[in-house]
Scaffold this active site. Structure first.
Site: not given
Ligand code: SIN
Length: 189
Positions: A24-28, A99
Site C-alpha cells: 500500500f502506497g500513500y505518498g510518493s 524508503e
Molecule cells: C509511501 O508513499 O507509501 C511512503 C512514503 C513515500 O515514499 O513518500
C-alpha cells in the site's frame, strides 16, 4: 532507532514464501512507481491518517536541511486512501533502499474500491525514527516545503504531485490540500 531502516526491513519475514505481496502506497508511492508491478489498484487502510511529519534527508532535503514528506499517524476511525501494488518479493530490495530514511515495513490489511480486502505491507515512519519531525501547522509545513530541496528535486514537487494524484483518485485530503493552498499563496507573494 537509526534512520537507515534497510537492515531492519530485511528481517521482515511475514510474507516469506509468497510469490507476490500487496504493497500500500500513500505518498510518493502513489505517483512514482519506479518498480515493476503485477497489478495496481486504488485502495485504503483504516486507522491511519497521512501527515507531512517525516523529515527527508535523502530525497527532498539533506541531513543538514531535511525536507518534509508524509508518514502515517495512527488515528482511530481515520481512513487513508492511496494506491496498492501487487509486487514480487525481489522488488523490496529497491523499495527498502528508496524508503530507508526512517520507514519500516508494517503488515496491514487494505481495502480495494470494490470492498475486497487483502493483507499486505505499508512503509511507515514512526515517531521514534531520528528523521521524524512531528506536527506543525499546515502553514508552517508549507513554508518548510517551499525552502527545501534534495537529490530527488524540490520538496514542492513532492507535495504538488501527491495533491494531483489524490485528485486523480477522487480523494480529498484536507491536510495535503491545505498545505498546497498555503504553498501556492507563498509562491504568489
Ligand atoms: C509511501 O508513499 O507509501 C511512503 C512514503 C513515500 O515514499 O513518500
Amino acid at each position: 532507532m537509526t534512520a537507515d531502516t534497510i537492515a531492519i526491513n530485511q528481517l521482515m519475514d511475514k510474507f516469506d514464501g509468497h510469490h507476490s505481496v500487496w504493497l500500500f502506497g500513500y505518498g510518493s508511492l502513489i505517483y512514482k512507481a519506479d518498480f515493476p508491478y503485477l497489478q495496481r489498484r486504488p485502495a485504503s487502510i483504516g486507522g491511519w491518517t497521512r501527515r507531512f511529519w517525516q523529515g527527508s534527508h535523502d530525497h527532498r532535503g539533506t541531513p543538514e536541511a531535511p525536507g518534509r514528506v508524509v508518514t502515517l499517524i495512527a488515528e482511530a476511525d481515520a481512513i487513508c486512501h492511496g494506491m496498492a501494488y501487487l509486487i514480487t518479493p525481489e522488488v523490496f530490495a529497491h523499495l527498502d533502499h528508496r524508503e530507508k530514511n526512517g520507514y519500516l515495513r508494517l503488515a496491514t490489511s487494505m481495502t480495494f474500491e470494490d470492498g475486497d480486502q487483502t493483507e499486505g505491507l505499508v512503509y511507515i515512519a514512526t515517531a521514534d525514527n531520528t528523521a521524524f519531525l512531528g506536527a506543525a501547522s499546515e502553514q508552517e509545513i508549507a513554508a518548510h516545503i517551499a525552502r527545501s530541496t534534495g537529490p530527488s528535486g524540490p520538496n514542492s514537487d513532492y507535495l504538488n504531485h501527491l495533491a494531483s494524484a489524490l485528485r486523480e483518485l477522487g480523494r480529498h485530503d484536507q491536510h495535503v490540500f491545505d498545505i498546497e493552498r498555503h504553498l501556492a499563496a507563498l509562491r504568489s507573494e
